[in-house]
Scaffold this active site. Structure first.
Site, PDB file in Angstrom:
ATOM      1  N   HIS A   1      24.513  36.797 -53.956  1.00  0.00           N
ATOM      2  CA  HIS A   1      24.939  35.317 -53.454  1.00  0.00           C
ATOM      3  C   HIS A   1      25.302  34.476 -54.669  1.00  0.00           C
ATOM      4  CE1 HIS A   1      23.782  35.459 -49.451  1.00  0.00           C
ATOM      5  NE2 HIS A   1      22.634  35.938 -49.494  1.00  0.00           N
TER       6      HIS A   1
ATOM      7  N   HIS B   1      28.827  34.794 -55.817  1.00  0.00           N
ATOM      8  CA  HIS B   1      29.661  34.285 -55.115  1.00  0.00           C
ATOM      9  C   HIS B   1      29.942  32.663 -55.378  1.00  0.00           C
ATOM     10  CE1 HIS B   1      30.936  33.888 -50.640  1.00  0.00           C
ATOM     11  NE2 HIS B   1      31.889  33.926 -51.050  1.00  0.00           N
TER      12      HIS B   1
ATOM     13  N   HIS C   1      20.522  41.555 -54.064  1.00  0.00           N
ATOM     14  CA  HIS C   1      20.993  40.712 -52.835  1.00  0.00           C
ATOM     15  C   HIS C   1      21.105  39.342 -53.370  1.00  0.00           C
ATOM     16  CE1 HIS C   1      21.261  39.776 -48.566  1.00  0.00           C
ATOM     17  NE2 HIS C   1      20.731  38.412 -49.107  1.00  0.00           N
ATOM     18  N   GLU C   2      20.158  38.860 -54.162  1.00  0.00           N
ATOM     19  CA  GLU C   2      20.173  37.499 -54.411  1.00  0.00           C
ATOM     20  C   GLU C   2      21.342  37.405 -55.747  1.00  0.00           C
ATOM     21  OE1 GLU C   2      19.207  35.605 -52.563  1.00  0.00           O
ATOM     22  OE2 GLU C   2      17.863  36.770 -51.543  1.00  0.00           O
TER      23      GLU C   2
HETATM   24 ZN    ZN Z   1      21.156  36.605 -47.926  1.00  0.00          ZN
END
Ligand code: ZN
Length: 672
Positions: free
Chosen positions: A468, A471, A464-465
């Site tokens: 990010h 991105h 998940h991290e």
């Molecule tokens: Zn998040």
């Protein structure tokens, strides 16, 4: 002067930053930023994008980067001295940014840039950055005059106070409730929870156990306590917190009503039909009607699955638990028992297969393959010896760098997060600045001689991290305000992070990432299948629960008569959406801090909204193969590299060739 926070070039000198550097550095940087603002709004800076940026952005970015380094250290390497320096300086940093966002002279200058002779020739990312800046000024009340402006500011202040009161009531109502019971009534409850409750009673010189409504006590009790009467008692206390059915001094009814009325008035002042409309202005969703339609569609499609989930639960409770009339206080308990009966496996068992070096290595190789980059270890000053630093390259070109701080330790905040160290920016005062990110997790550190072992949740968190982080780091946009995660709509920002989580549920990935700490064997397929089934346990019921909250939140901020009928509206939404038994005393809105005291007012839908986007994006990879380089390239170019420089819906359409659809999310959760 050798203050590392004032070093304008390169990476933060984390190992040299001391608490005594903070105050003097901010004296300088805030002074420079204030002076830059004065210059920027004056006649010597023409209404030109580059001219304004060269003065104002250079100074505020320098301030932001230094303060970012300080607050990062306060999060991951806290000491009493650093916290004192942080707290002493936080108010003046906040004050500066608040004043910057409300400066009417700056608003006029940006407007002049946006409407000036050079505006039409500006590249689309710059036009978008300008439009965002103007929008934020307008939403902050910059267009209001005279009495309207005064009233707007008054409302903002009053809303902040009411939100504070609301949170305090929830906190106090949670904290003040206590129940002392015989230890015998805690049969079924995990040992650590029972022992903590007994220790709390003993500390007060009492026999037995002391129960509270705080999550570490309340949740396991509702899940595990065999004593049905006890569960009912706890449930009633929890569901009536801070309400008209609880302690009168802590009743949130009046603050809620006033908050909703003021939000509606604030929206009217800004020319919006409702607070729901206002909330959506900077978001990806177009209108409240679109959000309502989206939520109702999800509810309709999840309903048969939720009904099946509930029927199974009822049957199990009647046959195995002797509960013939399933009540609200039985739901968590019966669900936990059914889950145990069906999918018992332990996190400990899975952890033996997820050794950190292998997982990390595998994850980096996936990113390299799918996004056509090379990731190598790099060198930079850090704040702890466990911290690693990497560089990301493509064809020899440096794209980005990142710090990975994997383990829990004293002085480090709990949780996991991605934060930016600096953004990609073709600087007006220098060349291209490449992005740098922090990836912070809190894994259990390794014990001597053995690698760290991750739970599957840890793996999902890391993915998940990383999502990010990519991105932020793979952006190709050169304008600070819309590069990476900057300028991305709030309800779309979780797309890349939730997207990456899917790799953690692919057998092909798990097979490669796993190796037993002793035998080196990959995780057994049968164990993985159990994990997958457990993931989708009661997904229909869970979906309806989230949709119910989101629908309530949206209607609450949309319908003019809602402030006067909050509880009635909550009941109405429940009757429309929910299938589970509900107690007539349930007052969950009175403790729904997300929407009354957090940032989620008329925004709770965004959890599901972003899930739909990420699941639908992932479906493109399922169709072509989850490591498919062509799909990876398209996803990278249309979504990650463009980021906030284009509306999120345009990014999505460009990648998928169509509008987002909810089918993939339902399928991934076993509701096809
Ligand atoms: Zn998040």
């Amino acid at each position: 002067m050798n203050n590392p926070l004032l070093d304008p070039a390169g990476l933060p000198r984390f190992s040299e930053i001391r608490p005594e550097h903070v105050g003097p550095a901010l004296d300088t940087l805030l002074g420079e930023a204030r002076a830059a603002l004065e210059r920027a709004v004056g006649p010597e800076v023409p209404p030109d994008y580059d001219a304004l940026s060269a003065v104002l952005d250079v100074a505020t970015e320098r301030l932001g980067r230094a303060w970012g380094a300080v607050s990062h250290l306060e999060h991951v390497a806290d000491t009493p001295e650093l916290r004192a320096a942080y707290n002493a300086n936080l108010p003046r940093v906040t004050e500066f940014y608040t004043a910057l966002g409300a400066d009417e002279r700056l608003y006029a200058k940006i407007k002049a840039v946006a409407t000036g002779p050079g505006a039409a020739a500006l590249a689309p990312p710059r036009q978008r950055a300008l439009a965002n800046a103007l929008r934020d000024f307008v939403l902050g009340g910059a267009e209001l005059q005279g009495q309207a402006k005064a009233r707007f500011q008054q409302i903002q202040q009053r809303c902040a106070d009411l939100a504070q009161t609301y949170s305090e009531h929830v906190l106090d109502a949670t904290d003040r409730w206590l129940l002392y019971v015989d230890e015998a009534r805690l049969a079924g409850v995990p040992d650590d929870v029972r022992e903590a409750a007994c220790a709390a009673a003993a500390a007060e010189g009492r026999e037995g156990a002391r129960l509270t409504l705080r999550a570490p006590c309340y949740q396991p009790l509702m899940q595990y306590a065999h004593d049905r009467v006890l569960r009912e008692q706890l449930h009633r206390a929890y569901a009536t917190r801070a309400s008209d059915l609880g302690e009168p001094a802590l009743d949130n009814s009046a603050p809620m009503r006033e908050l909703l009325e003021l939000r509606a008035e604030q929206a009217r002042l800004l020319g919006q039909a409702s607070y729901a409309h206002l909330s959506l202005v900077p978001k990806m969703a177009d209108s409240p009607a679109q959000v309502l339609g989206f939520l109702r569609d999800l509810a309709r499609r999840a309903r048969p699955h939720a009904e099946r989930d509930l029927a199974e639960l009822r049957d199990y409770a009647a046959a195995e638990l002797g509960i013939a009339d399933l009540q609200p206080w039985d739901l968590a308990y019966a669900s936990e028992r059914l889950k145990q009966a069906r999918y018992s496996f332990s996190d400990q068992e899975v952890r033996q297969y997820l050794t950190e070096p292998r997982v990390l290595e595998g994850l980096l190789r996936i990113v390299e393959t799918v996004f056509e980059v090379a990731i190598r270890p790099d060198h930079a000053p850090t704040w702890h010896p466990d911290v690693r630093f990497y560089r990301i390259e493509r064809g020899g070109e440096l794209l980005a760098q990142f710090y990975l701080d994997p383990y829990a330790r004293a002085g480090k905040r709990a949780g996991a997060w991605m934060d930016d160290v600096r953004g990609r920016w073709r600087r007006p005062d220098a060349g291209l600045q490449t992005p740098v990110a922090h990836l912070v997790c809190n894994f259990t550190p390794p014990v001597a001689g053995r690698p760290a072992l991750l739970t599957h949740d840890d793996l999902i968190t890391l993915l998940h991290e990383f999502g990010h982080g990519l991105h932020h780091m793979l952006t190709r946009v050169d304008d600070l305000g819309v590069a990476g995660i900057a300028g991305v709509e709030w309800d779309a920002v979780e797309l890349p992070s939730q997207f990456m989580e899917n790799y953690g549920w692919e057998w092909d990935v798990i097979r490669r990432l796993s190796a037993h700490a002793d035998s080196g064997q990959p995780l057994p397929r049968a164990l993985f299948d159990k994990m997958l089934a457990a993931k989708n346990f009661q997904s229909g019921l869970q979906m309806l629960r989230q949709v119910e909250f989101a629908l309530f939140d949206m209607r609450l901020h949309l319908e003019p008569d809602a402030p006067a009928r909050i509880t009635a509206l909550a009941d109405e939404v429940r009757d429309e959406v929910s299938v589970v038994p509900r107690a007539p005393y349930n007052r969950y809105p009175h403790a729904f801090s997300h929407i009354f005291a957090g940032g989620y007012s008329a925004g709770y839908y965004s959890y599901k909204w972003a899930e739909v986007l990420s699941a639908d994006a992932w479906a493109a990879f399922e169709e072509a193969g989850v490591f498919d380089p062509d799909t990876g390239r398209r996803y990278r170019r249309e979504i990650l590299e463009t980021g906030g420089s284009r509306p999120a819906i345009d990014n999505f359409r460009a990648f998928r060739g169509r509008e987002p659809a909810v089918d993939a999310l339902l399928r991934h959760q076993g509701m096809a």
